[in-house]
Design an enzyme around this catalytic site. Structure first.
Site, PDB file in Angstrom:
ATOM      1  N   ASP A 183       0.829  -1.207   0.000  1.00  0.00           N
ATOM      2  CA  ASP A 183       0.000   0.000   0.000  1.00  0.00           C
ATOM      3  C   ASP A 183       0.868   1.262   0.000  1.00  0.00           C
ATOM      4  O   ASP A 183       1.872   1.338   0.713  1.00  0.00           O
ATOM      5  CB  ASP A 183      -0.858  -0.030   1.276  1.00  0.00           C
ATOM      6  CG  ASP A 183      -1.958   1.007   1.287  1.00  0.00           C
ATOM      7  OD1 ASP A 183      -2.807   0.970   0.394  1.00  0.00           O
ATOM      8  OD2 ASP A 183      -1.970   1.858   2.207  1.00  0.00           O
ATOM      9  N   GLU A 196       1.633  -0.644  -5.002  1.00  0.00           N
ATOM     10  CA  GLU A 196       0.551   0.294  -5.258  1.00  0.00           C
ATOM     11  C   GLU A 196       1.183   1.671  -5.234  1.00  0.00           C
ATOM     12  O   GLU A 196       1.329   2.294  -4.191  1.00  0.00           O
ATOM     13  CB  GLU A 196      -0.553   0.205  -4.189  1.00  0.00           C
ATOM     14  CG  GLU A 196      -1.787   0.996  -4.573  1.00  0.00           C
ATOM     15  CD  GLU A 196      -2.215   2.102  -3.618  1.00  0.00           C
ATOM     16  OE1 GLU A 196      -3.249   2.722  -3.871  1.00  0.00           O
ATOM     17  OE2 GLU A 196      -1.513   2.369  -2.619  1.00  0.00           O
TER      18      GLU A 196
HETATM   19  C1  NOJ Z   1      -4.494   2.846  -0.854  1.00  0.00           C
HETATM   20  C2  NOJ Z   1      -5.600   1.914  -0.523  1.00  0.00           C
HETATM   21  O1  NOJ Z   1      -5.915   1.152  -1.651  1.00  0.00           O
HETATM   22  C3  NOJ Z   1      -6.738   2.768  -0.046  1.00  0.00           C
HETATM   23  O2  NOJ Z   1      -7.937   2.058   0.044  1.00  0.00           O
HETATM   24  C4  NOJ Z   1      -6.349   3.391   1.253  1.00  0.00           C
HETATM   25  O3  NOJ Z   1      -7.360   4.266   1.680  1.00  0.00           O
HETATM   26  C5  NOJ Z   1      -5.055   4.183   1.111  1.00  0.00           C
HETATM   27  N1  NOJ Z   1      -4.066   3.493   0.352  1.00  0.00           N
HETATM   28  C6  NOJ Z   1      -4.473   4.482   2.461  1.00  0.00           C
HETATM   29  O4  NOJ Z   1      -4.005   3.296   3.056  1.00  0.00           O
END
Ligand code: NOJ
Ligand code: MG
Length: 569
Positions: free
Chosen positions: A229, A293
């Site tokens: 993440d 991500e």
């Molecule tokens: C990316 C995640 O996919 C999302 O759902 C989240 O709110 C943010 N990062 C913060 O962790």
């Protein structure tokens, strides 16, 4: 979008490494990976919240669909202020979702079904409920506990102003002031997301050690990898200088302007962290992976996340954002294949996830709302459902014919639209609260998915409860309504995945075909010719046997908003 080759330092990669990486046959290079959002997949205990035993009980449907792997969004101990992306214990399961034993049972079931299992890792921030943050609050300014996070004194005469001007991705200031143990107004802590998600200080070796332990914990439990993440956000520029982003930066804080790197995204220091993680993964048997991500543009810069000694894959959000327009789709495919292969990584492809408007709705938005960053009943340019679904089916049929690895988000194989009409009082995304309802946020793509048309909660559970209300017109989308019906979206996906495997499209290549006009995406991948018409004028089909079509063809022409796969001679 222009490519900036200079951001890929070729000198970092030795030619022998490149060749080795390029010819690899590891599973993840061609895999189709299905995202399960645990809150909304299947609920075994009827409390309205999906859970791990629910996932285990429904996992065979995914093997049956033909995916190779499952990625689970967070199921860790969490107060759920950001749907589990606010972790209070990285090495345990939240009771809402089950127990570690339930996780082990899920892991075992996946293995039995031949599915790999990837879990989510949330390293940029923890929950403010995490023991580490609570200890930091108690320990006071200057302590080693505070040094785990990014605490700073405020500015202004009495420290009453935040340390800098950074804004949270979810809206509002990225800083919150605490009250010290003695009751006086105290320091501020940084949270790029919700105030319940304090950012770690990744310059602190202690933080790095904790996360190596967390990785080991899950690797030892048999996971095949981690989706990481906010993999572009963990290191902040020293001094935390003020920064004002351009007005149109993306929903997750992406959309980096070329040349302008915000002091909290895509800092060079993140790469040494991923190198250390890769070195750890490489000590484990069996092709474990790291998936970034990272909302980083241009793609040539994102390629730095997947150099041979860093992560294995990065989500291709540039592809997700390319829209339903042939020139733009072709440009992104070309750029993706070029930049990822330049570092020996496969390209990935993705059209939906739990942070964006479902593509069955997004691709039908009108020009008034081209981005679709959270839509609701009062949004402009709302999509026509039939148009959106036709385009989504056509776009998915392009994606699943591309070489590399593709990510699916639960429900897209059912053609599920965004739940647009959620009542205000049902919404739960922190974005909605932090912007006082100005941005709807992401609840519309997170509604529990339908399994059985005639069951309570469409078979999500047996009690009929649902943490977000399910629209009352979803029966036709239910899995059992679609199973065995060749025209359904479910059977379209199943066929596409079977053909993808049969013709080994994941390890193939793209050879563009000319002569179809500007609105058409036309290419060959091995013996499969793919024609997608993003325009309105029908195009003549090539000669060959039809393998798959997203519409029922009525003669030798492909209408707009449709894709066909033909077996070429
Ligand atoms: C990316 C995640 O996919 C999302 O759902 C989240 O709110 C943010 N990062 C913060 O962790
Ligand atoms: Mg439950």
């Amino acid at each position: 979008m222009p490519l900036d080759e200079s951001t890929v330092p070729a000198s970092d990669i030795s030619p022998s490494e490149l060749i080795a990486a390029d010819t690899g046959s590891e599973w993840w290079r061609t895999a189709v990976i299905y995202q399960v959002y645990p809150r909304s997949f299947a609920d075994s205990d009827g409390d309205g919240m999906g859970d791990l035993p629910g996932i285990t009980s429904r996992l065979s449907a995914l093997a049956d669909l033909g995916v190779d792997a499952v990625w689970l969004s967070p199921f860790y101990t969490s107060p759920q202020r950001d749907a589990g992306y606010d972790v209070a214990d990285y090495c345990d399961v939240d009771p809402r979702f089950g127990t570690l034993a339930d996780f082990d049972a899920l892991r075992a079931k996946a293995t039995e079904l031949g599915l790999r299992l990837v879990v989510d890792l949330v390293p940029n921030h923890s929950s403010s409920d995490h023991r580490w943050f609570q200890e930091a609050l108690a320990a006071g300014p200057g302590s080693t506990e505070r040094a785990r996070y990014l605490f700073r004194d405020g500015t202004g005469a009495d420290g009453e102003l935040p340390p800098n001007n950074w804004q949270s991705v979810f809206g509002g200031e990225a800083w919150t002031r605490i009250t010290e143990a003695d009751g006086t107004p105290g320091q501020w802590y940084l949270h790029l997301f919700d105030s319940s998600q304090p950012d770690f200080d990744w310059q602190n070796p202690w933080v790095r050690e904790q996360f190596l332990d967390i990785l080991r914990f899950w690797l030892d439990r048999g996971v095949d990898g981690f989706r990481v993440d906010v993999a572009h956000g963990m290191i902040k520029k020293p001094g935390l200088p003020d920064y004002t982003p351009p007005a149109d930066s993306g929903s997750m804080g992406g959309g980096l302007e070329e040349g302008a790197t915000p002091p909290y995204w895509a800092q060079d220091g993140v790469h040494e962290i991923y190198r250390s993680w890769r070195a750890l993964l490489d000590t484990y048997a069996g092709d474990r992976i790291l998936v970034a991500e990272a909302w980083v543009e241009p793609l040539s810069k994102l390629a730095n996340w997947v150099r041979p000694d860093e992560m294995h894959q990065a989500f291709n959000f540039t592809y997700l954002e390319s829209g339903w327009s042939a020139p733009s789709i072709k440009r992104v495919i070309d750029a993706s294949l070029e930049v990822f292969s330049s570092v020996g990584a496969p390209s990935t492809w993705v059209l939906s996830n739990h942070d964006v408007v479902r593509h069955a709705s997004r691709l039908g938005l009108t020009a008034d709302n081209p981005q679709g960053a959270g839509i609701g009943p009062r949004s402009p340019g709302l999509p026509d459902r039939a148009v959106g679904l036709a385009r989504a089916r056509a776009a998915s049929a392009v994606m699943l014919a591309l070489p590399g690895s593709a990510y699916l988000y639960q429900g897209e194989e059912l053609g599920l639209p965004e739940a647009i009409d959620l009542p205000d009082e049902a919404r739960q995304d922190p974005t909605w609260f932090r912007t006082n309802g100005e941005r709807y946020g992401r609840d519309g793509c997170r509604v529990p998915i339908p399994w059985e048309a005639a069951s309570p909660a469409y078979g999500f559970n047996t009690s009929g409860e649902s943490w977000l209300p399910q629209p009352d017109d979803w029966a036709p989308y239910a899995r059992d309504s679609q199973t065995g019906k060749p025209a359904s979206t479910l059977e379209l996906y199943r066929l596409a995945l079977a053909l993808r495997a049969e013709f080994d499209l994941g390890s193939g290549s793209v050879e563009w075909l000319d002569g179809y006009g500007a609105d058409v995406v036309a290419f060959r991948n091995g013996v499969v010719t793919v024609i997608a018409n993003t325009g309105t004028v029908p195009v003549e089909l090539p000669i060959g046997d039809e393998l798959l079509a997203t519409v029922e063809l009525d003669g030798p022409a492909l209408p707009g908003d449709a894709t066909v796969w033909v077996r070429s001679a």
